[in-house]
Scaffold this motif. Structure first.
Motif, PDB file in Angstrom:
ATOM      1  N   CYS A 112     -11.850   1.696   2.530  1.00 52.24           N
ATOM      2  CA  CYS A 112     -12.092   3.127   2.300  1.00 52.24           C
ATOM      3  C   CYS A 112     -11.675   3.530   0.886  1.00 52.24           C
ATOM      4  CB  CYS A 112     -11.328   3.951   3.336  1.00 52.24           C
ATOM      5  SG  CYS A 112     -12.017   3.853   5.007  1.00 52.24           S
ATOM      6  N   LEU A 113     -10.565   2.970   0.395  1.00 51.01           N
ATOM      7  CA  LEU A 113     -10.144   3.263  -0.975  1.00 51.01           C
ATOM      8  C   LEU A 113     -11.182   2.750  -1.977  1.00 51.01           C
ATOM      9  CD1 LEU A 113      -6.320   2.438  -0.831  1.00 51.01           C
ATOM     10  CD2 LEU A 113      -7.405   4.693  -0.887  1.00 51.01           C
ATOM     11  N   GLU A 114     -11.740   1.583  -1.700  1.00 50.59           N
ATOM     12  CA  GLU A 114     -12.769   1.041  -2.591  1.00 50.59           C
ATOM     13  C   GLU A 114     -14.025   1.908  -2.577  1.00 50.59           C
ATOM     14  OE1 GLU A 114     -11.472  -3.673  -2.291  1.00 50.59           O
ATOM     15  OE2 GLU A 114     -13.144  -2.915  -1.113  1.00 50.59           O
ATOM     16  N   TRP A 157      -6.299  10.254 -11.025  1.00 42.07           N
ATOM     17  CA  TRP A 157      -6.912   9.874  -9.750  1.00 42.07           C
ATOM     18  C   TRP A 157      -7.567   8.502  -9.836  1.00 42.07           C
ATOM     19  CZ3 TRP A 157      -6.116  11.652  -5.111  1.00 42.07           C
ATOM     20  CH2 TRP A 157      -5.659  12.960  -4.930  1.00 42.07           C
ATOM     21  N   LEU A 172      -6.225   5.070  -8.028  1.00 38.52           N
ATOM     22  CA  LEU A 172      -6.980   4.265  -7.056  1.00 38.52           C
ATOM     23  C   LEU A 172      -7.056   2.814  -7.501  1.00 38.52           C
ATOM     24  CD1 LEU A 172      -9.965   6.573  -6.027  1.00 38.52           C
ATOM     25  CD2 LEU A 172      -8.260   5.591  -4.498  1.00 38.52           C
ATOM     26  N   ALA A 189     -14.057   5.124  -1.930  1.00 37.15           N
ATOM     27  CA  ALA A 189     -13.708   6.345  -2.664  1.00 37.15           C
ATOM     28  C   ALA A 189     -13.788   6.104  -4.169  1.00 37.15           C
ATOM     29  CB  ALA A 189     -12.309   6.812  -2.271  1.00 37.15           C
ATOM     30  N   THR A 238      -3.584   1.156  -7.244  1.00 37.47           N
ATOM     31  CA  THR A 238      -3.233   0.894  -5.844  1.00 37.47           C
ATOM     32  C   THR A 238      -3.979  -0.321  -5.305  1.00 37.47           C
ATOM     33  OG1 THR A 238      -2.759   3.240  -5.422  1.00 37.47           O
ATOM     34  CG2 THR A 238      -3.262   1.856  -3.510  1.00 37.47           C
ATOM     35  N   LEU A 239      -5.269  -0.397  -5.613  1.00 34.75           N
ATOM     36  CA  LEU A 239      -6.057  -1.546  -5.161  1.00 34.75           C
ATOM     37  C   LEU A 239      -5.568  -2.839  -5.797  1.00 34.75           C
ATOM     38  CD1 LEU A 239      -9.598   0.100  -5.173  1.00 34.75           C
ATOM     39  CD2 LEU A 239      -8.315  -0.688  -3.177  1.00 34.75           C
ATOM     40  N   THR A 280      -8.497   0.416   5.536  1.00 35.06           N
ATOM     41  CA  THR A 280      -7.982   1.417   4.588  1.00 35.06           C
ATOM     42  C   THR A 280      -8.288   1.004   3.160  1.00 35.06           C
ATOM     43  OG1 THR A 280      -6.214   2.082   6.097  1.00 35.06           O
ATOM     44  CG2 THR A 280      -5.916   2.583   3.759  1.00 35.06           C
ATOM     45  N   LEU A 331       0.832  -1.199   0.000  1.00 38.16           N
ATOM     46  CA  LEU A 331       0.000   0.000   0.000  1.00 38.16           C
ATOM     47  C   LEU A 331       0.868   1.252   0.000  1.00 38.16           C
ATOM     48  CD1 LEU A 331      -2.855   1.245   0.232  1.00 38.16           C
ATOM     49  CD2 LEU A 331      -2.618   1.069   2.719  1.00 38.16           C
TER      50      LEU A 331
END
Length: 336
Positions: A117-119, A41, A45, A121, A48-49, A114, A19
């Motif tokens: 939360c990214l998912e 952006w 995301l 977002a 990163t996921l 975390t 991460l």
């Protein structure tokens, strides 16, 4: 930082490193640097996921989920559609997370939450229409409530060496020696002898112990303010708290709580026993305190604070011995 590391399940530590590293990997891609701000952006995301899911254990992480997020990241960078696919993938991942956490197959720690939360977002930015955005907000609320309930239901002092539902346990050290185990048994015997005079609750109250909350219940704590800062720790004659099972007809002394005077200070070593502390939320508005959520945050207008370390010493021979961290309510109710 130490508390944060204690809050990470061992199986998620590889994912934590990924991460942290994933943004550094993304900025090296020429296609990502050439993309517009929105594509950066969204693909950031997704990328990163994709990287993080490689390091997460099954069922939260898998090669399949990592591949799907990576595939959508490529589609986003190349200007192809990805929002509809993300709208199906993210809820599926979140539902899997909730289900796996409910059966304790996944630890809802800082790393897993975390990622969630990214998912969330990602789901928010993938929605263009008003109703879709309203649905996203509703999903966030439902997911957050579900994970809070799961973590509170799973609260267990005997769990792993990590923060869970506002509890911090000191990491286990080396196995105690025979001498340390003998000293721990001796302390338990001395506590039982010294607190025999408090078998009567009125005697404890006359000596300065007062309930910290409701006066009736399975495990009611009575604290002595004068013993909190008297410079004596692990004094069998002056415990900081007494614990009673208070019934309408009588009260049963269950044991004591020893507590160090200052938050952050370590309690004295007791062979085989482990100290713990509680994170609570404090505010000026009623009720004045609350519970730290699984997200590690407090409700609005409150702030988190850590209480001094404490340890129980039971005088009623419970399962797990005199230093068990928790008594089962059903077991307490069955006491004569």
């Amino acid at each position: 930082m130490r508390d944060f590391w204690l809050g990470v399940a061992p199986a998620h530590r590889v994912a934590l490193l990924l991460l942290v590293a994933s943004p550094l990997l993304l900025v090296q891609l020429p296609a990502w640097r050439r993309a517009g701000s929105e594509a950066r952006w969204c693909s950031g995301l997704l990328g990163t996921l994709a990287v993080v899911h490689i390091g997460l254990p099954w069922p939260l992480g898998s090669v399949l989920s990592a591949g799907l997020f990576g595939w959508l990241a490529v589609r986003c960078l190349t200007g192809r559609s990805w929002r509809v696919q993300a709208g199906f993938l993210v809820p599926a991942q979140l539902l899997l997370f909730v289900a796996a956490s409910g059966v304790r197959a996944v630890a809802p720690d800082q790393v897993a939450l975390t990622v969630a939360c990214l998912e969330l977002a990602l789901l928010a930015v993938s929605c263009r229409r008003f109703l879709a955005r309203v649905g996203t907000v509703a999903l966030v609320l439902v997911f957050g409530t579900a994970m809070w309930a799961v973590s509170l239901a799973a609260h267990d002092h005997d769990g792993p060496d990590r923060i869970q539902a506002g509890t911090v346990r000191r990491p286990a050290g080396p196995p105690p020696s025979a001498v340390e185990r003998a000293a721990a048994r001796d302390l338990a015997v001395r506590v039982r002898a010294a607190t025999a005079r408090y078998a009567s609750l009125p005697a404890a109250e006359a000596d300065g112990y007062h309930a910290t909350g409701p006066r009736t219940g399975t495990q009611v704590h009575f604290e002595h303010k004068g013993h909190q800062h008297d410079g004596r720790v692990l004094d069998p004659a002056a415990p900081e708290q007494l614990v009673y099972a208070v019934r309408p007809d009588r009260a049963i002394l269950l044991g004591v709580v020893f507590q160090v005077p200052v938050a952050g200070a370590a309690g004295p070593s007791i062979g085989g026993a482990r100290w713990h502390a509680h994170d609570v939320c404090v505010g000026l508005l009623p009720p004045g305190f609350g519970v730290v959520s699984p997200f590690g945050s407090c409700p609005g207008l409150t702030f988190a604070t850590t209480l001094p370390e404490m340890i129980h010493v039971w005088t009623v021979d419970p399962p797990g011995g005199p230093y068990a961290d928790h008594l089962d309510d059903a077991w307490v109710d069955a006491l004569p």
